[in-house]
Design an enzyme around this catalytic site. Structure first.
Site, short mmCIF file in Angstrom:
data_model
loop_
_atom_site.label_atom_id
_atom_site.label_comp_id
_atom_site.label_asym_id
_atom_site.label_seq_id
_atom_site.Cartn_x
_atom_site.Cartn_y
_atom_site.Cartn_z
N ASP A 259 39.03 71.57 53.01
CA ASP A 259 38.08 72.37 52.23
C ASP A 259 38.76 73.03 51.03
O ASP A 259 40.00 73.08 50.94
CB ASP A 259 37.51 73.44 53.17
CG ASP A 259 36.04 73.72 52.93
OD1 ASP A 259 35.59 73.53 51.80
OD2 ASP A 259 35.36 74.17 53.88
N ASP B 191 26.81 71.34 51.13
CA ASP B 191 26.62 72.22 52.28
C ASP B 191 25.15 72.30 52.65
O ASP B 191 24.81 72.92 53.66
CB ASP B 191 27.15 73.63 51.97
CG ASP B 191 28.60 73.78 52.37
OD1 ASP B 191 29.14 72.86 53.00
OD2 ASP B 191 29.20 74.82 52.04
#
Ligand code: DGJ
Length: 705
Positions: free
Chosen positions: A445, A509
Site C-alpha cells: 500500500d 477502494d
C-alpha cells in the site's frame, strides 16, 4: 524493418513508424497504419511543409528533439542549462543502428556537450516503446529540467481523451477538442496519483470504443509525470510524455546520464477497444505476465470484513467460509504488526504483534494452507507512523526538507527509501517474514501523497520511485514466485511502470458495484483485466452506503482478477451457494476472461453499460449488460454484441452464477433461456435486455453452436 540510408521503417500488426534521418535530425514522418511501398524521398516530398511569410526561410521540421535552433516555436523535448549556457542545444545524428524491430539513434551537440540516445522498438502487438536518455559530456554539471518523449499527430487528431479521478472514483474519462495551445496533465504528488491518466489519447473526431483512430502515450513511471498535447499556430500537433522533474532534481555530473521513463506509444484504427487490445497484448506477451505463470486465484481480502480487528478465532472462521465458497488465496490486510491497532501507530515496525497474534501468524497461515489456499500479507513499507519504534529510533529517515517536518497524512510520514538504512530496514523485515512463512503474495500500500519529498534537502521523487522498483525486484528475486499487488488507497499507483514490477493493482477502494462499472471500464484502457483486482464487497457498500444485490456485485467483480472483500461469515446459506457458484464460474472461464479482447459497447442508452470479453479466436464471449440507471423508455434498448465472427453461429444465453437480477416485468425476453444466432445478428440487432431494476446486471454467455 526497411532501412535505406536515411529512412527507418518499423512495422508490426498494422502499425507503422517511419523515421526520416536525412536531415541529420530524426523526424517521425509517420506513426499510424501502414503506408505501403512508399520511398523515403517521396514521403519527404509529401510531408515537407511550405514556407510561410513572416517565418524562417527553410521548411520547419522540429524533429523529435523539437529544438529552438530548428526554428521550432513549441515546447522543446529537452530543457536545461550548464551555468546558464548550453540551454539551446541543436542535435545532429552521429550514429544509428537498426534491426527488424528496433532502432537506436545517437545524437550529439558538441557545442553544448550533450548526447541523446533514442530507441524505438516495435512490439508484435504494434506498441512502440520509445526510450530517451541524455548524457552530460561536458566538464561541468548539466542541470536537466525536462526530457520529454514526443510523437507527432496528424492534423485530423481532433479530440483528446484522458482520465482523472480521486479516491473511490479513479479513471474518470474527460474528453475535449484539441485546440491551439497545450493540454497538460501533471502529477505532482510523488506517486502516480488517483487522478493520473495512465495513458493520454488523441483521437479523430467522434472516435468511440469500436471506431475511429486513436493515438496514445503511456509512461512506464510511478513518480511525478507529465502528459501533453500541443498544437502550434501552424496547426501541427504532437503529444508528449515524460517525468516531471523538480527544480534541481536532475543535475547531471560530467559523464552522467539520465534515462527518461520508457513511453509506450500505441495506435489503433479500431477505436479505443483496438487501443486497449494493443496495450493488453503487449503486456500479456511478457514472460513474467502473471497469467503466463498461472491462473489468477480467487482472492479473499479481509480488510472490509474485519478492518483492524484481528483475532485468530474470527479470522479462522473466515478462512473456513472462504474455503467453502472456493476462495484460493486469503490475504491478511492492515493491522497484524507492531502497535498497529488502528491507523495511528505501527507503520515501520514489520514485526508480528504479540498482542493480537500471541502465537504469531503461524496458526492462521497453517489454517489457510490446510484449507488448500495460499496466504497473502499486507505491507505499507514506504511509510512510517511517528508512533512507531522505527520513527523513535530514526526520525531522520523520512523524506523532508531540513528544518521542517511535513504534515502527516493518515497519521504517517514517508520513509526515505533512498536512505540505505531505511531501505535495508524495510527489505530486511519484509524478507524475514517471507522467509519464515509460506507467503506467496504481498499487498503493498501507499496511503498518502508526498509533501517535501527531499533527501538531505534535495528533491528525491525520482530516486524514491527507482528505490521501490528495486525493492520489489529484490523481494521477487529472493522469493521466486512472489506476487505483488500495488495499492495506494485503492488506485493511486496504477501505471505502466508499476506493471513491470507488480502483478496486480488494487483498482479502487470503492467496492460499490455501480462505481466499479465505470472505474473498471476505464482502468482497462491500458491495463489488462487480469491485473485489476475486482472484489465482491458487502451488501451495503462501506464507501457509499449504497446497497446492491449479490448478482450485480458478482457480475461486476467477474471482469478482473476476481475476489471477495466482505465478512462472509455473516452470509446466508443461499449467498454462500451463490458465491460458490460464481467462484466456480470464474475458475472455469478465467482463461477466456484474462486472455480475450476487452469490448466496451458505445451503447445507445446512457442508462446502461455493456461490455464483455471475446476470445481471440472468436469462439466464445462473456458479456455484461449493466442497468446503471432506470431506463427512460418502457423497453431498454437492445445490447449490441460486437466482436464475434459475423458468419459463425453461436449459442447465447443468460447466466446467473450469483442469482437472478431483480427485474420489473411480467416475462423475460425469450432469448435468455437460449437462442442460436449469428455474430452478425448479435452485432447489428443485439439482444433486448430484461427490464432490470436500476443498478442490476445480467451476464450473457456466448459459445459456438
Ligand atoms: C488502503 C487500501 O486501499 C485498503 O484496501 C486497505 O489495505 C487499507 N489501506 C489498509 O489500511
Amino acid at each position: 524493418m526497411v532501412s535505406h540510408r536515411d529512412q527507418i521503417v518499423l512495422s508490426a500488426d498494422g502499425v507503422q513508424l517511419v523515421l526520416d534521418l536525412s536531415s541529420g535530425a530524426p523526424v517521425v514522418r509517420h506513426w499510424g497504419s501502414p503506408l505501403g511501398d512508399v520511398e523515403g524521398h517521396a514521403l519527404r516530398r509529401m510531408t515537407t511543409p511550405p514556407i510561410p511569410h513572416s517565418a524562417v526561410d527553410v521548411p520547419q521540421e522540429p524533429g523529435v528533439m523539437r529544438e529552438r535552433g530548428r526554428a521550432f516555436h513549441g515546447r522543446p523535448a529537452l530543457s536545461g542549462n550548464r551555468n546558464r549556457l548550453d540551454w539551446a542545444p541543436l542535435f545532429q545524428i552521429v550514429e544509428h543502428h537498426a534491426s527488424e524491430t528496433e532502432t537506436s539513434i545517437r545524437l550529439h551537440d558538441a557545442e553544448a556537450s550533450l548526447t541523446i540516445d533514442l530507441g524505438y522498438r516495435i512490439e508484435p502487438s504494434g506498441v512502440v516503446l520509445v526510450d530517451l536518455a541524455a548524457t552530460n559530456d561536458g566538464s561541468e554539471p548539466y542541470r536537466l529540467e525536462e526530457l520529454t518523449t514526443w510523437m507527432p499527430l496528424p492534423d485530423r487528431a481532433a479530440e483528446s481523451l484522458d482520465f482523472t479521478g480521486r479516491w473511490l472514483k479513479e479513471r474518470q474519462p474527460q474528453r475535449r477538442p484539441i485546440a491551439v495551445g497545450s493540454w497538460v496533465l501533471e502529477s505532482r504528488e510523488g506517486r502516480t496519483g488517483h487522478g493520473a491518466s495512465v495513458v493520454q489519447c488523441a483521437m479523430t473526431s467522434g472516435a468511440g470504443f469500436a471506431d475511429g483512430e486513436v493515438w496514445a502515450l503511456g509512461l512506464l513511471w510511478s513518480g511525478e509525470h507529465r502528459h501533453l498535447i500541443e498544437r502550434g499556430t501552424d496547426g501541427r500537433t504532437a503529444m508528449g510524455a515524460g517525468e516531471l522533474l523538480q527544480s534541481g532534481e536532475m543535475v547531471l555530473e560530467p559523464g552522467e546520464r539520465y534515462q527518461a521513463p520508457t513511453v509506450a506509444a500505441a495506435y489503433s484504427d479500431e477505436g479505443l477497444d483496438g487501443l486497449s487490445s494493443r496495450y493488453h497484448e503487449w503486456l500479456r506477451a511478457r514472460p513474467e505476465h502473471p497469467t503466463r505463470v498461472r491462473p489468477r486465484p480467487v482472492t479473499l481480502n479481509v480488510w472490509e470484513a474485519v478492518y483492524f480487528d484481528h483475532d485468530l478465532e474470527r479470522l479462522s472462521a473466515l478462512v473456513d467460509v472462504a474455503a467453502e465458497v472456493g476462495v484460493e488465496r486469503f490475504v491478511l490486510d492492515d493491522g497484524w504488526f507492531g502497535a498497529r491497532r488502528d491507523d495511528r501507530a505501527g507503520l515501520g515496525d514489520w514485526v508480528v504483534s504479540d498482542e493480537v497474534w500471541p502465537q504469531g501468524l503461524g496458526p492462521l497461515i497453517d489454517r489457510v494452507t490446510a484449507a488448500g489456499m495460499e496466504f497473502g500479507l499486507w505491507f505499507e513499507g514506504e511509510m512510517v507512523n511517528p508512533d512507531s519504534d522505527l520513527y523513535r529510533a530514526h526520525p531522520e529517515w523520512i523524506l523532508h526538507v531540513p528544518g521542517r517536518v511535513p504534515p502527516t497524512g493518515r497519521n504517517q510520514q514517508v520513509l526515505d527509501l533512498t536512505h540505505d538504512g531505511a531501505y535495508e530496514h524495510v527489505l530486511g523485515q519484509v524478507d524475514a517474514l517471507l522467509s519464515k512463512h509460506p507467503i506467496s503474495y504481498i499487498k503493498w500500500d501507499h496511503n498518502r501523497p508526498l509533501v517535501d519529498p527531499a533527501h538531505h534537502g534535495r528533491p528525491a521523487v525520482n530516486a524514491q520511485t527507482l528505490a521501490i522498483y528495486r525493492l520489489f525486484d529484490e523481494l521477487k528475486s529472493r522469493h521466486p514466485g512472489l506476487e505483488i499487488e500495488s495499492c495506494a488507497s485503492g488506485g493511486g499507483r496504477v501505471d505502466l511502470g508499476m506493471a513491470m514490477h507488480a502483478d496486480r493493482f488494487w483498482t479502487s477502494d470503492s467496492n460499490d458495484a455501480l462505481e466499479r462499472q465505470e472505474i473498471q471500464r476505464y482502468s482497462m484502457m491500458a491495463i489488462p483485466p487480469e491485473m485489476l483486482g475486482t472484489h465482491i464487497g458487502p451488501s451495503t457498500s462501506h464507501s457509499s452506503s449504497r446497497s446492491h444485490s449479490l448478482s450485480f456485485r458478482a457480475a461486476t467483480a467477474l471482469f478482473g482478477h476476481a475476489g471477495i472483500e466482505w465478512d462472509i461469515t455473516e452470509t446466508t446459506n443461499a449467498e454462500r451457494s451463490h458465491l460458490a457458484e460464481w467462484a466456480a464460474y470464474y475458475k472455469a472461464n478465467r482463461e477466456l476472461l484474462h486472455s480475450g479482447r476487452v469490448v466496451r459497447v458505445d451503447h445507445s442508452d446512457t442508462a446502461a453499460l455493456v461490455h464483455g470479453v471475446v476470445a481471440h479466436d472468436r469462439s466464445a464471449a462473456i458479456f455484461c449488460y449493466a442497468q446503471v440507471a432506470a431506463p427512460g423508455a418502457v423497453l431498454p434498448s437492445p445490447a449490441l454484441i460486437p466482436g464475434l465472427d459475423p458468419d459463425a453461429r453461436y449459442r447465447v444465453r443468460r447466466i446467473e452464477p450469483a442469482g437472478r437480477a431483480p427485474a420489473m416485468q411480467h416475462a423475460d425476453p425469450t432469448w435468455v433461456d437460449g437462442v442460436i444466432t449469428t455474430g452478425a445478428a448479435l452485432a447489428t440487432i443485439g439482444l433486448r435486455p430484461p427490464i432490470l431494476h436500476p443498478e442490476q446486471a445480467i451476464l450473457i454467455e456466448i459459445v459456438l453452436a
